[in-house]
Scaffold this motif. Structure first.
Motif, PDB file in Angstrom:
ATOM      1  N   VAL A 199      85.436  -0.387 108.123  1.00 58.69           N
ATOM      2  CA  VAL A 199      86.737  -0.995 107.851  1.00 58.69           C
ATOM      3  C   VAL A 199      86.977  -0.843 106.353  1.00 58.69           C
ATOM      4  CG1 VAL A 199      88.099  -3.107 107.922  1.00 58.69           C
ATOM      5  CG2 VAL A 199      86.438  -2.639 109.733  1.00 58.69           C
ATOM      6  N   ASP A 200      88.101  -0.236 105.974  1.00 58.80           N
ATOM      7  CA  ASP A 200      88.390   0.051 104.569  1.00 58.80           C
ATOM      8  C   ASP A 200      89.755  -0.460 104.142  1.00 58.80           C
ATOM      9  OD1 ASP A 200      86.208   1.604 103.471  1.00 58.80           O
ATOM     10  OD2 ASP A 200      86.861   3.297 104.699  1.00 58.80           O
ATOM     11  N   VAL A 201      89.833  -0.844 102.866  1.00 60.70           N
ATOM     12  CA  VAL A 201      91.111  -1.003 102.182  1.00 60.70           C
ATOM     13  C   VAL A 201      91.403   0.380 101.613  1.00 60.70           C
ATOM     14  CG1 VAL A 201      92.302  -2.102 100.249  1.00 60.70           C
ATOM     15  CG2 VAL A 201      90.688  -3.422 101.642  1.00 60.70           C
ATOM     16  N   LEU A 202      92.526   0.967 102.011  1.00 61.44           N
ATOM     17  CA  LEU A 202      92.822   2.362 101.680  1.00 61.44           C
ATOM     18  C   LEU A 202      94.134   2.446 100.913  1.00 61.44           C
ATOM     19  CD1 LEU A 202      91.718   5.264 102.274  1.00 61.44           C
ATOM     20  CD2 LEU A 202      93.369   5.330 104.144  1.00 61.44           C
ATOM     21  N   SER A 203      94.090   3.109  99.753  1.00 60.92           N
ATOM     22  CA  SER A 203      95.309   3.284  98.959  1.00 60.92           C
ATOM     23  C   SER A 203      95.416   4.728  98.499  1.00 60.92           C
ATOM     24  CB  SER A 203      95.305   2.342  97.752  1.00 60.92           C
ATOM     25  OG  SER A 203      94.178   2.577  96.934  1.00 60.92           O
ATOM     26  N   ARG A 247      95.166  12.885  86.466  1.00 63.48           N
ATOM     27  CA  ARG A 247      96.496  12.261  86.499  1.00 63.48           C
ATOM     28  C   ARG A 247      97.506  13.066  87.300  1.00 63.48           C
ATOM     29  NH1 ARG A 247      99.565  14.918  82.965  1.00 63.48           N
ATOM     30  NH2 ARG A 247      98.534  16.018  81.285  1.00 63.48           N
ATOM     31  N   THR A 248      97.255  14.354  87.521  1.00 64.62           N
ATOM     32  CA  THR A 248      98.178  15.189  88.292  1.00 64.62           C
ATOM     33  C   THR A 248      97.806  15.264  89.765  1.00 64.62           C
ATOM     34  OG1 THR A 248      96.887  17.135  87.690  1.00 64.62           O
ATOM     35  CG2 THR A 248      98.779  16.608  86.290  1.00 64.62           C
ATOM     36  N   ALA A 249      96.684  14.650  90.152  1.00 66.31           N
ATOM     37  CA  ALA A 249      96.216  14.701  91.545  1.00 66.31           C
ATOM     38  C   ALA A 249      96.604  13.424  92.287  1.00 66.31           C
ATOM     39  CB  ALA A 249      94.705  14.882  91.586  1.00 66.31           C
ATOM     40  N   THR A 250      96.739  13.543  93.586  1.00 68.39           N
ATOM     41  CA  THR A 250      96.971  12.381  94.453  1.00 68.39           C
ATOM     42  C   THR A 250      95.873  12.379  95.513  1.00 68.39           C
ATOM     43  OG1 THR A 250      99.354  12.504  94.112  1.00 68.39           O
ATOM     44  CG2 THR A 250      98.600  11.288  96.047  1.00 68.39           C
ATOM     45  N   GLU A 251      95.198  11.242  95.657  1.00 71.47           N
ATOM     46  CA  GLU A 251      94.143  11.156  96.664  1.00 71.47           C
ATOM     47  C   GLU A 251      93.938   9.717  97.125  1.00 71.47           C
ATOM     48  OE1 GLU A 251      89.878  11.448  95.026  1.00 71.47           O
ATOM     49  OE2 GLU A 251      91.057  12.621  93.611  1.00 71.47           O
ATOM     50  N   TYR A 252      93.303   9.602  98.296  1.00 71.05           N
ATOM     51  CA  TYR A 252      93.004   8.289  98.840  1.00 71.05           C
ATOM     52  C   TYR A 252      91.756   7.717  98.176  1.00 71.05           C
ATOM     53  CZ  TYR A 252      96.294   8.746 102.714  1.00 71.05           C
ATOM     54  OH  TYR A 252      97.421   8.860 103.473  1.00 71.05           O
ATOM     55  N   LEU A 253      91.809   6.419  97.854  1.00 69.38           N
ATOM     56  CA  LEU A 253      90.634   5.676  97.428  1.00 69.38           C
ATOM     57  C   LEU A 253      90.388   4.600  98.474  1.00 69.38           C
ATOM     58  CD1 LEU A 253      91.146   5.143  93.588  1.00 69.38           C
ATOM     59  CD2 LEU A 253      89.783   6.881  94.750  1.00 69.38           C
ATOM     60  N   ALA A 254      89.153   4.498  98.929  1.00 68.42           N
ATOM     61  CA  ALA A 254      88.797   3.540  99.976  1.00 68.42           C
ATOM     62  C   ALA A 254      87.726   2.579  99.466  1.00 68.42           C
ATOM     63  CB  ALA A 254      88.282   4.275 101.207  1.00 68.42           C
ATOM     64  N   ASN A 255      87.868   1.322  99.864  1.00 70.32           N
ATOM     65  CA  ASN A 255      86.863   0.312  99.567  1.00 70.32           C
ATOM     66  C   ASN A 255      86.511  -0.393 100.869  1.00 70.32           C
ATOM     67  OD1 ASN A 255      88.773   0.292  96.906  1.00 70.32           O
ATOM     68  ND2 ASN A 255      86.598   0.226  96.435  1.00 70.32           N
ATOM     69  N   GLU A 256      85.244  -0.328 101.218  1.00 70.06           N
ATOM     70  CA  GLU A 256      84.788  -0.890 102.490  1.00 70.06           C
ATOM     71  C   GLU A 256      84.860  -2.411 102.484  1.00 70.06           C
ATOM     72  OE1 GLU A 256      80.956  -0.696 105.521  1.00 70.06           O
ATOM     73  OE2 GLU A 256      80.927   0.446 103.655  1.00 70.06           O
ATOM     74  N   VAL A 257      85.279  -2.961 103.613  1.00 69.86           N
ATOM     75  CA  VAL A 257      85.313  -4.405 103.830  1.00 69.86           C
ATOM     76  C   VAL A 257      84.190  -4.742 104.810  1.00 69.86           C
ATOM     77  CG1 VAL A 257      86.648  -6.344 104.743  1.00 69.86           C
ATOM     78  CG2 VAL A 257      87.807  -4.523 103.473  1.00 69.86           C
ATOM     79  N   HIS A 315      90.363   2.053  84.440  1.00 72.89           N
ATOM     80  CA  HIS A 315      91.049   0.951  85.117  1.00 72.89           C
ATOM     81  C   HIS A 315      90.064   0.175  85.984  1.00 72.89           C
ATOM     82  CE1 HIS A 315      95.040   2.653  84.156  1.00 72.89           C
ATOM     83  NE2 HIS A 315      94.387   3.805  84.236  1.00 72.89           N
ATOM     84  N   GLN A 316      90.009  -1.151  85.782  1.00 67.88           N
ATOM     85  CA  GLN A 316      89.250  -2.012  86.685  1.00 67.88           C
ATOM     86  C   GLN A 316      89.996  -2.015  88.012  1.00 67.88           C
ATOM     87  OE1 GLN A 316      86.376  -3.387  85.263  1.00 67.88           O
ATOM     88  NE2 GLN A 316      87.101  -2.165  83.542  1.00 67.88           N
ATOM     89  N   ARG A 317      89.302  -1.778  89.107  1.00 68.53           N
ATOM     90  CA  ARG A 317      89.938  -1.789  90.434  1.00 68.53           C
ATOM     91  C   ARG A 317      89.531  -3.061  91.157  1.00 68.53           C
ATOM     92  NH1 ARG A 317      92.338   1.669  94.351  1.00 68.53           N
ATOM     93  NH2 ARG A 317      91.560   1.371  96.475  1.00 68.53           N
ATOM     94  N   TRP A 318      90.523  -3.824  91.554  1.00 65.34           N
ATOM     95  CA  TRP A 318      90.346  -5.075  92.276  1.00 65.34           C
ATOM     96  C   TRP A 318      90.883  -4.911  93.689  1.00 65.34           C
ATOM     97  CZ3 TRP A 318      88.519  -9.564  89.786  1.00 65.34           C
ATOM     98  CH2 TRP A 318      88.386  -9.472  88.401  1.00 65.34           C
ATOM     99  N   VAL A 319      90.246  -5.595  94.644  1.00 63.42           N
ATOM    100  CA  VAL A 319      90.705  -5.585  96.035  1.00 63.42           C
ATOM    101  C   VAL A 319      90.971  -7.025  96.465  1.00 63.42           C
ATOM    102  CG1 VAL A 319      89.970  -5.160  98.421  1.00 63.42           C
ATOM    103  CG2 VAL A 319      89.577  -3.431  96.682  1.00 63.42           C
TER     104      VAL A 319
END
Length: 110
Positions: free
Chosen positions: A68-72, A6-16, A87-91
């Motif tokens: 190609v990624d959805v990146l957050s 919870r104290t970290a910040t990082e990118y999560l990517a989901n390939e399209v 948490h369920q992750r939806w794209v």
């Protein structure tokens, strides 16, 4: 399954995977997180995030080459902050004629 602190910040990517059309047909992408596994979000529920294209020359600097990624960016310094839990992750991938919604992962925040 992604595991974050919870104290970290990082990118999560989901390939399209582009099976019909081309990357430029995508008008918007987004992500949604829910601790309720039975909730199905609507397109309006999603936080709009970046689409990064690693198939162009030169590729987007945040992209993986050829992907190609959805990146957050998730965490206290990101665009999305999640409390501890699973948490369920939806794209969401939008085109002029489609709102494609997929549950892609579970993100565990500790």
């Amino acid at each position: 399954m992604a595991e974050l602190y919870r104290t970290a910040t990082e990118y999560l990517a989901n390939e399209v995977k582009i099976t019909r059309g081309k990357v430029s047909d995508i008008t918007a992408v987004g992500v949604y997180h829910s601790t309720d596994p039975s909730y199905i979000p609507s397109p309006e529920d999603f936080t709009r995030v970046a689409l990064v294209d690693g198939t162009t020359e030169p590729p987007d600097p945040l992209a993986e080459r050829g992907v190609v990624d959805v990146l957050s960016l998730v965490g206290p310094r990101g665009e999305i902050t999640l409390p501890p839990g699973d948490h369920q992750r939806w794209v969401l991938v939008q085109t002029a004629s489609e709102d494609i919604i997929r549950r892609v992962d579970v993100v565990t925040v500790r």
